[in-house]
Design a protein around this motif. Structure first.
Motif, PDB file in Angstrom:
ATOM      1  N   GLY A   1       0.807  -1.211   0.000  1.00  0.00           N
ATOM      2  CA  GLY A   1       0.000   0.000   0.000  1.00  0.00           C
ATOM      3  C   GLY A   1       0.841   1.261   0.000  1.00  0.00           C
ATOM      4  N   THR A   2       0.338   2.285   0.687  1.00  0.00           N
ATOM      5  CA  THR A   2       0.986   3.592   0.733  1.00  0.00           C
ATOM      6  C   THR A   2       1.730   3.772   2.050  1.00  0.00           C
ATOM      7  OG1 THR A   2      -0.925   4.659   1.759  1.00  0.00           O
ATOM      8  CG2 THR A   2      -0.900   4.528  -0.660  1.00  0.00           C
ATOM      9  N   ILE A   3       2.494   4.829   2.147  1.00  0.00           N
ATOM     10  CA  ILE A   3       3.210   5.092   3.394  1.00  0.00           C
ATOM     11  C   ILE A   3       2.233   5.355   4.532  1.00  0.00           C
ATOM     12  CG2 ILE A   3       3.486   7.554   2.854  1.00  0.00           C
ATOM     13  CD1 ILE A   3       6.158   7.443   4.374  1.00  0.00           C
ATOM     14  N   GLU A   4       1.083   5.992   4.214  1.00  0.00           N
ATOM     15  CA  GLU A   4       0.076   6.245   5.246  1.00  0.00           C
ATOM     16  C   GLU A   4      -0.478   4.928   5.793  1.00  0.00           C
ATOM     17  OE1 GLU A   4       0.186   9.724   2.455  1.00  0.00           O
ATOM     18  OE2 GLU A   4      -0.008   7.553   2.219  1.00  0.00           O
ATOM     19  N   GLU A   5      -0.770   3.996   4.895  1.00  0.00           N
ATOM     20  CA  GLU A   5      -1.273   2.696   5.331  1.00  0.00           C
ATOM     21  C   GLU A   5      -0.201   1.929   6.084  1.00  0.00           C
ATOM     22  OE1 GLU A   5      -4.463   1.160   2.089  1.00  0.00           O
ATOM     23  OE2 GLU A   5      -2.440   1.537   1.297  1.00  0.00           O
ATOM     24  N   ASP A   6       1.025   2.039   5.605  1.00  0.00           N
ATOM     25  CA  ASP A   6       2.132   1.335   6.249  1.00  0.00           C
ATOM     26  C   ASP A   6       2.299   1.789   7.697  1.00  0.00           C
ATOM     27  OD1 ASP A   6       4.693  -0.408   5.719  1.00  0.00           O
ATOM     28  OD2 ASP A   6       5.416   1.375   6.766  1.00  0.00           O
ATOM     29  N   ALA A   7       2.158   3.090   7.932  1.00  0.00           N
ATOM     30  CA  ALA A   7       2.325   3.628   9.281  1.00  0.00           C
ATOM     31  C   ALA A   7       1.339   2.997  10.253  1.00  0.00           C
ATOM     32  CB  ALA A   7       2.157   5.148   9.264  1.00  0.00           C
ATOM     33  N   LEU A   8       0.099   2.836   9.802  1.00  0.00           N
ATOM     34  CA  LEU A   8      -0.927   2.294  10.690  1.00  0.00           C
ATOM     35  C   LEU A   8      -0.931   0.774  10.738  1.00  0.00           C
ATOM     36  CD1 LEU A   8      -3.900   4.751  10.206  1.00  0.00           C
ATOM     37  CD2 LEU A   8      -1.859   4.907  11.619  1.00  0.00           C
ATOM     38  N   ARG A   9      -0.108   0.130   9.918  1.00  0.00           N
ATOM     39  CA  ARG A   9       0.060  -1.319  10.006  1.00  0.00           C
ATOM     40  C   ARG A   9       1.164  -1.683  11.007  1.00  0.00           C
ATOM     41  NH1 ARG A   9      -2.743  -4.692  10.030  1.00  0.00           N
ATOM     42  NH2 ARG A   9      -1.162  -6.243   9.524  1.00  0.00           N
ATOM     43  N   ARG A  10       1.929  -0.697  11.452  1.00  0.00           N
ATOM     44  CA  ARG A  10       3.017  -0.977  12.388  1.00  0.00           C
ATOM     45  C   ARG A  10       2.458  -1.184  13.789  1.00  0.00           C
ATOM     46  NH1 ARG A  10       7.918  -0.768  10.230  1.00  0.00           N
ATOM     47  NH2 ARG A  10       7.859  -0.211   8.027  1.00  0.00           N
ATOM     48  N   ASP A  11       3.286  -1.764  14.661  1.00  0.00           N
ATOM     49  CA  ASP A  11       2.753  -2.142  15.968  1.00  0.00           C
ATOM     50  C   ASP A  11       2.659  -0.988  16.955  1.00  0.00           C
ATOM     51  OD1 ASP A  11       5.515  -1.957  16.230  1.00  0.00           O
ATOM     52  OD2 ASP A  11       5.815  -4.051  16.794  1.00  0.00           O
ATOM     53  N   PHE A  12       3.776  -0.347  17.261  1.00  0.00           N
ATOM     54  CA  PHE A  12       3.795   0.691  18.276  1.00  0.00           C
ATOM     55  C   PHE A  12       4.086   2.047  17.639  1.00  0.00           C
ATOM     56  CE2 PHE A  12       5.018  -3.274  20.361  1.00  0.00           C
ATOM     57  CZ  PHE A  12       4.077  -3.333  21.376  1.00  0.00           C
ATOM     58  N   THR A  13       3.511   3.079  18.228  1.00  0.00           N
ATOM     59  CA  THR A  13       3.669   4.421  17.654  1.00  0.00           C
ATOM     60  C   THR A  13       5.133   4.824  17.561  1.00  0.00           C
ATOM     61  OG1 THR A  13       3.457   5.483  19.835  1.00  0.00           O
ATOM     62  CG2 THR A  13       1.428   5.136  18.572  1.00  0.00           C
ATOM     63  N   ILE A  14       5.947   4.419  18.537  1.00  0.00           N
ATOM     64  CA  ILE A  14       7.350   4.832  18.541  1.00  0.00           C
ATOM     65  C   ILE A  14       8.149   4.135  17.454  1.00  0.00           C
ATOM     66  CG2 ILE A  14       7.334   5.432  20.988  1.00  0.00           C
ATOM     67  CD1 ILE A  14       8.757   2.767  21.540  1.00  0.00           C
ATOM     68  N   ASN A  15       7.572   3.088  16.836  1.00  0.00           N
ATOM     69  CA  ASN A  15       8.232   2.388  15.730  1.00  0.00           C
ATOM     70  C   ASN A  15       7.695   2.825  14.379  1.00  0.00           C
ATOM     71  OD1 ASN A  15       9.802   0.911  17.527  1.00  0.00           O
ATOM     72  ND2 ASN A  15       8.389  -0.813  17.584  1.00  0.00           N
ATOM     73  N   ALA A  16       6.860   3.855  14.372  1.00  0.00           N
ATOM     74  CA  ALA A  16       6.237   4.314  13.127  1.00  0.00           C
ATOM     75  C   ALA A  16       6.675   5.731  12.773  1.00  0.00           C
ATOM     76  CB  ALA A  16       4.713   4.242  13.258  1.00  0.00           C
ATOM     77  N   LEU A  17       7.949   6.026  13.021  1.00  0.00           N
ATOM     78  CA  LEU A  17       8.530   7.318  12.660  1.00  0.00           C
ATOM     79  C   LEU A  17       9.433   7.113  11.451  1.00  0.00           C
ATOM     80  CD1 LEU A  17       9.421   8.457  16.276  1.00  0.00           C
ATOM     81  CD2 LEU A  17       7.708   9.531  14.807  1.00  0.00           C
ATOM     82  N   TYR A  18       9.247   7.931  10.420  1.00  0.00           N
ATOM     83  CA  TYR A  18       9.955   7.786   9.149  1.00  0.00           C
ATOM     84  C   TYR A  18      10.951   8.938   8.992  1.00  0.00           C
ATOM     85  CZ  TYR A  18       6.149   4.554   8.061  1.00  0.00           C
ATOM     86  OH  TYR A  18       5.240   3.517   8.088  1.00  0.00           O
ATOM     87  N   TYR A  19      12.185   8.569   8.656  1.00  0.00           N
ATOM     88  CA  TYR A  19      13.219   9.582   8.427  1.00  0.00           C
ATOM     89  C   TYR A  19      13.399   9.767   6.933  1.00  0.00           C
ATOM     90  CZ  TYR A  19      17.808  11.859   8.435  1.00  0.00           C
ATOM     91  OH  TYR A  19      18.846  12.737   8.231  1.00  0.00           O
ATOM     92  N   ASP A  20      13.284  11.019   6.489  1.00  0.00           N
ATOM     93  CA  ASP A  20      13.377  11.371   5.066  1.00  0.00           C
ATOM     94  C   ASP A  20      14.746  11.992   4.812  1.00  0.00           C
ATOM     95  OD1 ASP A  20      13.122  12.311   2.487  1.00  0.00           O
ATOM     96  OD2 ASP A  20      11.106  13.113   2.773  1.00  0.00           O
ATOM     97  N   ILE A  21      15.582  11.305   4.000  1.00  0.00           N
ATOM     98  CA  ILE A  21      16.927  11.855   3.770  1.00  0.00           C
ATOM     99  C   ILE A  21      16.908  13.079   2.858  1.00  0.00           C
ATOM    100  CG2 ILE A  21      18.113   9.655   4.123  1.00  0.00           C
ATOM    101  CD1 ILE A  21      18.427   9.518   1.055  1.00  0.00           C
TER     102      ILE A  21
END
Length: 441
Positions: free
Chosen positions: A138-158
């Protein structure tokens, strides 16, 4: 940041993300593995999205040194393999790409989707509420909400060195709060290993588990029985070999999870032995934590020897009480207690064989004379078995003088060792010799 939260703070659907600029977080590209940066750059050069996510980002924000860095992208695993010749695809439950740089592996995952209408094609398979296969992209938005804990759903953009936060993980990180994304009970049922991960992160990071995520832990432990034993083995090594084994053990028992992992041990721990509480497991795990803190080696065989020892020891004592010799009794106790009855974890033979050797050598420490002492000292498992004896002595279940003797013997010179192991022959007095018939009676 979020479109909607329930009264318990659960994220119900994705909203606009919070973008945290470089000036408001502490991550520098100099802290990131060059190989991970190379993967990000090459994927972006091929017009794919690519971000760092998960534990690496979390640990950098906490000032810790990450063990590894995970990349997430909109490229499929097959497309990732086309970009990197040094790539291998792994996994059936979750299809992943591993990009190899010598001994370092950069794991690359494709954005997970959340759509339910596509599950019939086999990309996602759910049995009794548990996800057994999830290769629905899916999309990055969907991916974020498929993760388990909020602290593991932070994305770093280079690209601009910002953080993208869809789930409120940045604030939870600062608050020291472990919060599940979505309905906690549903998320635990999807993957019961998340309960063990909740314990692991709470111990590792020193975080509090958010009450909504904590309450189901007390009632859903039986779900662990449905997790493949090999996966439980891997998760337990992470849990107990990361330097906080005592805290993890205590939390597992607090939530009633330990009994589903080690039912025979838990049954023993629930009672006292001769009026004294059983302390061996706590001492053994504390020793494991200490060795890790001192950067000394630890092995899964020794860990599982500790965790499964109590039912073996009790049966050993029982058999000796019934009249069996110590060596015969320990062998029978080990043979009788099937690992499948002691634990739901699939322990590989490469672990069970040395584990059983550590146990079977314990009676041999009783022998302190003659050549048997030197044969035991030369045994390849002697050191592990000796360390195990020391723990038993510290817990009060083995003779402290016996453990001290073996410590002194190892430190002694060759002549001293000979004196320590000398067979004491009791001389017969000069009294009248007994009749020959009596001697053979």
């Amino acid at each position: 940041m979020l479109d909607s939260k329930s009264t318990t703070g659960l994220i119900e659907r994705p909203g606009q993300p919070r973008v945290i600029p470089r000036s408001e977080h502490g991550i520098s590209r100099a802290q990131i593995s060059e190989h991970a940066l190379e993967v990000l750059r090459r994927l972006r050069q091929q017009q794919f999205q690519a971000h760092l996510v998960g534990g690496g980002v979390r640990d950098l924000l906490l000032g810790r040194e990450p063990k590894d860095f995970d990349v997430v992208t909109d490229a499929t695993p097959e497309q990732v393999r086309q970009v990197f010749r040094n790539c291998r695809l792994i996994g059936r439950r979750f299809r992943l790409a591993h990009v190899y740089f010598g001994r370092e592996i950069v794991e690359v995952a494709t954005f997970r989707g959340s759509g339910a209408d596509e599950e019939a094609d086999g990309a996602r398979q759910i049995r009794n509420g548990m996800i057994v296969r999830d290769n629905l992209y899916g999309t990055i938005e969907e991916d974020a909400l498929r993760r388990d804990f909020t602290i593991n759903a932070l994305y770093y953009d280079i690209a601009d060195r910002s953080l993208i936060d869809y789930a409120g993980g940045f604030d939870d990180l600062r608050a020291g709060l472990l919060r599940l994304i979505g309905d906690p009970e549903k998320r635990y049922r999807e993957d019961p290993v998340r309960m063990l991960r909740a314990v692991r992160f709470a111990c590792k990071l020193g975080f509090n588990i958010e009450p909504g995520a904590e309450r189901p832990l007390f009632k859903l432990g039986s779900l662990l029985r449905h997790v493949p034993g090999a996966r439980l083995f891997d998760e337990l090594i992470k849990l107990f070999h990361s330097g906080y084994a005592v805290a993890a053990f205590e939390k597992l028992r607090h939530y009633g999870l330990f009994g589903y992992l080690f039912p025979a041990t838990e049954s023993c721990l629930a009672t006292e032995d001769r009026g004294f509480p059983i302390t061996f497991v706590n001492l053994g795990l504390a020793n494991t934590d200490q060795r890790i803190a001192e950067d000394k080696p630890v092995t899964p065989a020794f860990l599982y020897a500790i965790l499964l020892w109590e039912p073996v020891r009790r049966r050993w004592d029982s058999l000796m009480t019934d009249g069996l010799g110590a060596q015969e009794a320990i062998q029978e106790a080990i043979a009788e207690l099937n690992p499948r009855e002691q634990t739901s974890i699939l322990i590989p033979k490469r672990i069970t064989l040395p584990m059983r050797e550590i146990w079977s050598l314990q009676p041999r420490f009783f022998e302190r004379t003659g050549k048997r002492v030197h044969r035991l000292l030369a045994h390849p498992r002697f050191r592990a078995a000796y360390d195990f004896l020391l723990l038993r002595a510290a817990a009060g279940e083995a003779d402290g003088e016996l453990a001290e003797w073996w410590t002194r013997f190892q430190e002694a010179s060759a002549p001293e060792r000979e004196r320590m192991t000398e067979v004491k022959v009791q001389r017969r007095g000069r009294g009248r010799r007994r009749p020959r018939a009596a001697e053979h009676a």
